[in-house]
Design a protein around this motif. Structure first.
Motif, mmCIF file in Angstrom:
data_model
loop_
_atom_site.group_PDB
_atom_site.id
_atom_site.type_symbol
_atom_site.label_atom_id
_atom_site.label_comp_id
_atom_site.label_asym_id
_atom_site.label_seq_id
_atom_site.Cartn_x
_atom_site.Cartn_y
_atom_site.Cartn_z
ATOM 1 N N PHE A 24 0.825 -1.210 0.000
ATOM 2 C CA PHE A 24 0.000 0.000 0.000
ATOM 3 C C PHE A 24 0.859 1.259 0.000
ATOM 4 N N ASP A 25 0.321 2.303 -0.605
ATOM 5 C CA ASP A 25 0.921 3.635 -0.550
ATOM 6 C C ASP A 25 -0.238 4.625 -0.469
ATOM 7 N N GLN A 26 0.079 5.903 -0.418
ATOM 8 C CA GLN A 26 -0.945 6.947 -0.374
ATOM 9 C C GLN A 26 -0.660 7.987 -1.433
ATOM 10 N N ARG A 27 -1.748 8.529 -1.996
ATOM 11 C CA ARG A 27 -1.596 9.645 -2.932
ATOM 12 C C ARG A 27 -1.096 10.848 -2.155
ATOM 13 N N GLU A 28 -0.199 11.585 -2.767
ATOM 14 C CA GLU A 28 0.392 12.733 -2.080
ATOM 15 C C GLU A 28 -0.602 13.860 -1.858
ATOM 16 N N ASP A 29 -1.522 14.062 -2.790
ATOM 17 C CA ASP A 29 -2.410 15.219 -2.689
ATOM 18 C C ASP A 29 -3.495 15.078 -1.628
ATOM 19 N N ASP A 30 -4.002 13.843 -1.406
ATOM 20 C CA ASP A 30 -5.106 13.704 -0.457
ATOM 21 C C ASP A 30 -4.971 12.522 0.501
ATOM 22 N N GLY A 31 -3.898 11.745 0.393
ATOM 23 C CA GLY A 31 -3.667 10.645 1.325
ATOM 24 C C GLY A 31 -4.466 9.387 1.063
ATOM 25 N N ILE A 32 -5.233 9.347 -0.014
ATOM 26 C CA ILE A 32 -6.051 8.176 -0.322
ATOM 27 C C ILE A 32 -5.146 7.006 -0.711
ATOM 28 N N VAL A 33 -5.563 5.819 -0.312
ATOM 29 C CA VAL A 33 -4.768 4.603 -0.524
ATOM 30 C C VAL A 33 -4.509 4.328 -2.006
ATOM 31 N N LEU A 34 -3.299 3.837 -2.262
ATOM 32 C CA LEU A 34 -2.916 3.322 -3.575
ATOM 33 C C LEU A 34 -2.512 1.872 -3.379
ATOM 34 N N LEU A 35 -3.035 0.995 -4.172
ATOM 35 C CA LEU A 35 -2.691 -0.414 -4.096
ATOM 36 C C LEU A 35 -1.491 -0.677 -5.007
ATOM 37 N N LEU A 36 -0.378 -1.079 -4.413
ATOM 38 C CA LEU A 36 0.849 -1.332 -5.168
ATOM 39 C C LEU A 36 0.956 -2.774 -5.635
ATOM 40 N N ASP A 37 0.365 -3.701 -4.880
ATOM 41 C CA ASP A 37 0.488 -5.122 -5.197
ATOM 42 C C ASP A 37 -0.822 -5.823 -4.860
ATOM 43 N N ALA A 38 -1.621 -6.128 -5.878
ATOM 44 C CA ALA A 38 -2.930 -6.754 -5.671
ATOM 45 C C ALA A 38 -2.829 -8.233 -5.311
#
Length: 66
Positions: A24-38
């Protein structure tokens, strides 16, 4: 295990990123989750389960099995 995230539910707490930064990571602009490895490696499954359990908004879904 397959992982999915619901960006609309995410509140940007970042606990998933602290527990499993490879998944998991987060978008820089709003902190919403980014899935790096499904489909994380088996040695990451316990940590990903913990991240999903600790998600305050329930934005992480786990799909067990093949």
């Amino acid at each position: 295990m397959k992982v999915s995230v619901d960006e609309d539910k995410c509140c940007g707490a970042g606990q998933c990123v602290m527990l499993a930064p490879e998944v998991f990571d987060q978008r820089e602009d709003d902190g919403i989750v980014l899935l790096l490895d499904a489909e994380p490696a088996p040695d990451q499954h316990a940590t990903v389960r913990e991240a999903a359990a600790m998600c305050p908004s329930g934005a992480i879904a786990l799909h067990e099995g093949s």
